[in-house]
Design a protein around this motif. Structure first.
Motif, PDB file in Angstrom:
ATOM      1  N   THR A 106      32.359  -6.889 -58.199  1.00  0.00           N
ATOM      2  CA  THR A 106      30.956  -6.848 -58.592  1.00  0.00           C
ATOM      3  C   THR A 106      30.742  -6.566 -60.080  1.00  0.00           C
ATOM      4  N   PHE A 107      31.821  -6.229 -60.794  1.00  0.00           N
ATOM      5  CA  PHE A 107      31.679  -5.914 -62.218  1.00  0.00           C
ATOM      6  C   PHE A 107      32.310  -7.003 -63.082  1.00  0.00           C
ATOM      7  N   ALA A 108      31.764  -7.184 -64.298  1.00  0.00           N
ATOM      8  CA  ALA A 108      32.244  -8.214 -65.221  1.00  0.00           C
ATOM      9  C   ALA A 108      33.673  -7.934 -65.646  1.00  0.00           C
ATOM     10  N   LEU A 109      34.420  -9.010 -65.945  1.00  0.00           N
ATOM     11  CA  LEU A 109      35.815  -8.906 -66.354  1.00  0.00           C
ATOM     12  C   LEU A 109      35.929  -8.799 -67.873  1.00  0.00           C
ATOM     13  N   PHE A 110      36.948  -8.074 -68.333  1.00  0.00           N
ATOM     14  CA  PHE A 110      37.195  -7.863 -69.757  1.00  0.00           C
ATOM     15  C   PHE A 110      38.226  -8.868 -70.246  1.00  0.00           C
ATOM     16  N   ASN A 111      37.972  -9.489 -71.397  1.00  0.00           N
ATOM     17  CA  ASN A 111      38.920 -10.410 -72.019  1.00  0.00           C
ATOM     18  C   ASN A 111      39.269  -9.916 -73.423  1.00  0.00           C
ATOM     19  N   GLU A 112      40.527 -10.036 -73.773  1.00  0.00           N
ATOM     20  CA  GLU A 112      41.017  -9.530 -75.052  1.00  0.00           C
ATOM     21  C   GLU A 112      40.566 -10.422 -76.199  1.00  0.00           C
ATOM     22  N   LYS A 170      28.866   0.062 -66.789  1.00  0.00           N
ATOM     23  CA  LYS A 170      28.252   0.990 -65.836  1.00  0.00           C
ATOM     24  C   LYS A 170      27.208   1.850 -66.513  1.00  0.00           C
ATOM     25  N   ILE A 171      26.036   1.960 -65.859  1.00  0.00           N
ATOM     26  CA  ILE A 171      24.994   2.906 -66.265  1.00  0.00           C
ATOM     27  C   ILE A 171      24.493   3.601 -65.010  1.00  0.00           C
ATOM     28  N   ASP A 172      23.539   4.521 -65.210  1.00  0.00           N
ATOM     29  CA  ASP A 172      23.055   5.299 -64.065  1.00  0.00           C
ATOM     30  C   ASP A 172      24.256   5.881 -63.327  1.00  0.00           C
ATOM     31  N   SER A 173      25.203   6.369 -64.121  1.00  0.00           N
ATOM     32  CA  SER A 173      26.503   6.794 -63.597  1.00  0.00           C
ATOM     33  C   SER A 173      26.990   8.011 -64.386  1.00  0.00           C
ATOM     34  N   ASN A 174      27.313   9.088 -63.648  1.00  0.00           N
ATOM     35  CA  ASN A 174      27.758  10.335 -64.269  1.00  0.00           C
ATOM     36  C   ASN A 174      29.028  10.788 -63.555  1.00  0.00           C
ATOM     37  N   LYS A 175      30.131  10.843 -64.293  1.00  0.00           N
ATOM     38  CA  LYS A 175      31.446  11.057 -63.680  1.00  0.00           C
ATOM     39  C   LYS A 175      32.113  12.298 -64.253  1.00  0.00           C
ATOM     40  N   PRO A 180      24.387  -3.976 -67.211  1.00  0.00           N
ATOM     41  CA  PRO A 180      25.169  -3.020 -66.428  1.00  0.00           C
ATOM     42  C   PRO A 180      24.376  -2.452 -65.259  1.00  0.00           C
ATOM     43  N   GLY A 181      25.087  -1.811 -64.353  1.00  0.00           N
ATOM     44  CA  GLY A 181      24.492  -1.114 -63.217  1.00  0.00           C
ATOM     45  C   GLY A 181      25.493  -0.116 -62.684  1.00  0.00           C
ATOM     46  N   ASN A 182      25.198   0.476 -61.519  1.00  0.00           N
ATOM     47  CA  ASN A 182      26.179   1.373 -60.924  1.00  0.00           C
ATOM     48  C   ASN A 182      26.832   0.801 -59.671  1.00  0.00           C
ATOM     49  N   ARG A 183      26.376  -0.382 -59.216  1.00  0.00           N
ATOM     50  CA  ARG A 183      27.058  -1.073 -58.126  1.00  0.00           C
ATOM     51  C   ARG A 183      27.510  -2.465 -58.538  1.00  0.00           C
ATOM     52  N   GLY A 184      27.294  -2.825 -59.792  1.00  0.00           N
ATOM     53  CA  GLY A 184      27.741  -4.112 -60.289  1.00  0.00           C
ATOM     54  C   GLY A 184      27.148  -4.404 -61.656  1.00  0.00           C
ATOM     55  N   ASP A 202      14.823 -11.386 -52.451  1.00  0.00           N
ATOM     56  CA  ASP A 202      14.903 -12.061 -53.735  1.00  0.00           C
ATOM     57  C   ASP A 202      15.429 -11.132 -54.821  1.00  0.00           C
ATOM     58  N   PHE A 203      15.445  -9.835 -54.549  1.00  0.00           N
ATOM     59  CA  PHE A 203      15.834  -8.838 -55.531  1.00  0.00           C
ATOM     60  C   PHE A 203      17.341  -8.591 -55.531  1.00  0.00           C
ATOM     61  N   ASN A 204      17.826  -8.081 -56.658  1.00  0.00           N
ATOM     62  CA  ASN A 204      19.156  -7.494 -56.743  1.00  0.00           C
ATOM     63  C   ASN A 204      19.106  -6.435 -57.841  1.00  0.00           C
ATOM     64  N   GLU A 205      20.219  -5.746 -58.066  1.00  0.00           N
ATOM     65  CA  GLU A 205      20.214  -4.651 -59.038  1.00  0.00           C
ATOM     66  C   GLU A 205      19.868  -5.142 -60.429  1.00  0.00           C
TER      67      GLU A 205
END
Length: 786
Positions: free
Chosen positions: A304-310, A525-530, A368-372, A473-476
């Motif tokens: 659900t999260f974007a991939l990182f490319n070098e 990621k946002i809305d996220s506290n770790k 960004p989001g906290n589930r994707g 129709d909604f998503n994060e």
């Protein structure tokens, strides 16, 4: 709260940090002689000056053993002529036929016999250049950043080297022009921190050095021995002008099976200018920012999260470490097709300054989001800029400021923040960073995420009963982008680490609230506290045992959203051992409580709107070099995994093997495969297979021919896709990318590439795949140095 806490701690600890023991263990300086001699870089060392130079012993084994004497001799020699540092090595070997060396492209020789030098040109223990050469002359260079602990081969200098295998070992010779280094030329004489290093890979990989390396001091750059020389050395204007020409012809097939062709040409200009001895300007006009090398293939199914490319593009790589901080605030792959770019970097005494600006034809940003997270596009051009300032307050304290900005006609994102790195002792470090952002999205921005044919349906959240799971129709991403007014947010990191010879323990808190955006960086990621706490115990073997190091590590972390609702709770424990055949084995167990997808997608709530899944996952990782020229890596994963599209717990089976085989000194084959299977509710949901084959014939140190094949083969069970019509699910999808590339590199900036690539896709058998894209391209660039 995080801001006040980090400011209080940094102020308190700064008082004591100046007393931290950070002195050099090695006090004997190296004096680099100034010579006037014509030195030919041929690894023969037949010039008289080498016979007169004082040898420097490199016979201390710093890894895997703890500073013991080596049984065979390695010597280094250094001289300089005011413009160039010349370094020569004589590396004895008890059995020269076992020397591991292959003709390779730049920065590809890790794992070979290597020898070289690390240079901290400001002797401030923050950064070090590294230059290594294998016995055939293949180069490896890069920069080590002590503050961020990043080691990168991305930086490429223009320097000369040669290697030669002899009856008693091998000889390496290198010439390092001062024009490619940053240093303070206001000094009458340079004092640099230097380490001379040899890697000796046999059954055990030995790291040999000229210095004693204290394992209770994890700052290796701090332990470099001081070397003096280069009286009255000046950097000069150092102008490099690099024009480039790219020609391409591309054919694509449309939905009616008709082919159409597009021809394109692009002429660009790059300039690298040392404006002053301490200030470097990079500028580019109409640049070709395409990457010739194919990115590493990655599986994205059920992710659900974007991939990182070098990053691989030279304009962004030069002095890129000047922008580094604890957050990844400058992710230059966000910038796709700029019309121009300019970058100014400089180091002045104990301060560094960096700034760049680009004008991009495209505006792609990460939502960004906290589930994707997802990539979004805004029509029209955008401007991006970044500013970074760093000051070495004293030997142990570094403070920094960062600002990034990205804007479009009806969009902008501004990030400002400060950070610090405080060394409390040789084993204890405190790090912090605080950021604040201001963002404004276009009025219709949310519409590209709305799943309704009428975007107006996404303007107001429906009642819960109207928005059941996957019938909405909604998503994060809609909810994260629907606000078209100016909004603000903040983020921060605070961490403490103790890292000694036998023990590691750390505690860290990281927070990105729901309003924070870092659009020029990579912050998914946002809305996220770790919060995370962990520790490790290490054991080291004596020489002549089959193993060298054993570790046990464990950590615990929890992640909540801004409302204090639990997103994830995780416990990890793993053990690893290193031993003969350059082997590394790791066994890991993870217990995790994690929420799945939102039940009502018109709400960002977690409690009462998600299902908490308990997961147990086992992982086994291996790395081994059983014989010279063969490397085998493999990762095995088994356990619970969330099926996000079905919002249920499944069972995953994953295998990720890799084989690299140097068939002879010129030919290399590298095969990577990823197999991922997910079962749910007693039946298979998907099987994803990704194969990446790259075969390279390196004619010599400058030229190569590479064939690349990337094959993606995914099978799905349409009947096991919940909440989705099985007729909308493709049972089989196949994608095949082929590329043939010839490259000639006189140096990192003077290059010639000629390549052909094609893409095919299909649904059934491999034989039935149809070609839908093919292209031929040529790139030529020439670096003129003045």
């Amino acid at each position: 709260m995080l801001f006040r806490l980090s400011l209080l701690l940094s102020s308190f600890l700064w008082i004591f940090s100046s007393n931290a023991n950070n002195s050099h263990i090695n006090s004997e300086k190296i004096i680099i002689s100034n010579v006037l001699a014509d030195i030919k870089i041929d690894a023969k060392l037949d010039e008289e000056i080498w016979q007169q130079a004082k040898p420097i012993s490199m016979n201390n084994i710093t890894r895997p053993y703890d500073n013991i004497a080596n049984s065979f001799n390695t010597q280094a020699f250094m001289v300089e002529d005011g413009d160039t540092l010349y370094v020569a090595f004589i590396a004895d070997d008890p059995d020269p036929k076992n020397i591991r060396a292959y003709y390779r492209d730049r920065d590809k020789s890790w794992g070979d016999d290597l020898i070289g030098i690390k240079i901290d040109t400001f002797n401030d223990h923050r950064l070090a250049y590294r230059f290594f050469v294998n016995p055939l002359g293949a180069q490896v260079d890069g920069i080590e950043n002590e503050i961020t602990k990043n080691e990168s081969d991305s930086w490429d200098g223009i320097w000369d080297s040669a290697g030669r295998i002899t009856d008693t070992g091998y000889v390496v010779e290198m010439a390092l022009p001062l024009r490619m280094l940053n240093f303070n030329d206001e000094l009458n004489q340079q004092t640099w921190g230097i380490e001379l290093v040899r890697y000796y890979p046999r059954d055990i990989m030995l790291r040999l050095s000229n210095i004693y390396m204290d394992r209770n001091n994890k700052c290796e750059v701090c332990q470099h021995v001081e070397a003096t020389g280069f009286k009255q050395a000046k950097l000069g204007s150092n102008i490099t002008v690099t024009p480039s020409l790219v020609l391409s012809s591309r054919e694509q097939r449309d939905e009616n099976a008709n082919w159409y062709r597009e021809n394109d040409s692009n002429l660009s200009l790059d300039v690298r200018w040392g404006v002053t001895p301490n200030t470097l300007l990079n500028a580019t006009l109409n640049p070709d920012f395409s990457t010739v090398e194919t990115d590493n293939a990655q599986l994205s199914i059920n992710n659900t999260f974007a991939l990182f490319n070098e990053e691989k593009r030279p304009f962004f790589l030069d002095n890129s470490d000047y922008f580094d901080s604890h957050y990844d605030l400058v992710y230059t792959r966000n910038i796709n097709a700029p019309n121009f770019g300019a970058k100014l970097t400089g180091k002045y005494s104990d301060q560094t300054v960096a700034f760049f600006i680009t004008d991009d034809d495209q505006t792609n940003i990460l939502i960004p989001g906290n589930r994707g997270s997802a990539i979004a596009t805004i029509d029209g051009k955008s401007k991006g800029s970044a500013f970074r300032y760093r000051k070495n307050v004293n030997t142990n304290t570094t403070l920094g400021l960062t600002s990034t900005y990205r804007s479009n006609d009806d969009y902008y994102n501004l990030v400002n923040g400060f950070d610090g790195d405080i060394k409390l002792s040789n084993t204890d470090t405190l790090k912090f960073q605080y950021l604040q952002s201001t963002t404004h999205y276009p009025e219709d921005f949310y519409q590209q995420f709305c799943q309704s044919d009428d975007p107006q349906d996404c303007q107001q959240p429906p009642q819960s009963e109207q928005c059941d799971l996957y019938q909405c129709d909604f998503n994060e991403q809609v909810l994260r982008t629907i606000d078209d007014t100016r909004f603000t947010g903040n983020a921060g990191i605070l961490s403490y680490t103790h890292n000694s010879k036998y023990w590691l323990y750390k505690a860290a808190y990281e927070s990105q609230n729901s309003g924070f955006r870092g659009d020029l960086g990579f912050i998914p990621k946002i809305d996220s506290n770790k919060f995370k706490v962990g520790g490790e115990r290490r054991w080291f073997a004596e020489p002549d045992q089959w193993w060298t190091q054993f570790e046990i590590y464990s950590d615990y972390d929890t992640t909540h959203n801004d409302d204090g609702e639990l997103i994830e709770e995780e416990f990890d424990i793993k053990t690893s051992i290193e031993g003969i055949y350059n082997s590394w084995l790791q066994l890991a167990y993870t217990h995790r409580n994690a929420v799945g997808s939102r039940l009502d997608k018109s709400s960002l709530a977690i409690d009462g709107n998600t299902t908490m899944f308990k997961q147990n996952v086992w992982q086994f990782n291996t790395h081994i070099k059983p014989i010279a020229g063969v490397t085998i890596d493999s990762d095995f994963i088994y356990g619970d995994k969330i099926d996000f599209s079905g919002n249920r717990n499944g069972t995953t089976y994953e295998v990720h093997p890799m084989l690299k085989w140097n068939i002879n000194s010129h030919l290399e084959m590298k095969l990577k495969h990823s197999f991922s299977k997910l079962d749910a509710d007693g039946a298979n949901k998907y099987i994803a297979r990704l194969t990446d084959l790259r075969t390279t014939y390196q004619f010599d140190l400058q030229s190569f021919l590479r064939f690349t094949m990337i094959f993606n083969n995914t099978s799905r069970n349409p009947d096991n896709y919940l909440y989705q019509d099985s007729d909308d699910i493709d049972a089989n999808t196949k994608d095949l990318n082929l590329e043939l590339l010839y490259g000639y590199k006189f140096n990192p900036q003077t290059v010639f590439y000629l390549g052909y690539s094609e893409h095919s896709q299909g649904e059934d058998n491999f034989d039935n795949m149809e070609k839908d894209d093919k292209s031929v391209f040529l790139k030529l660039s020439y670096a003129s140095i003045h």
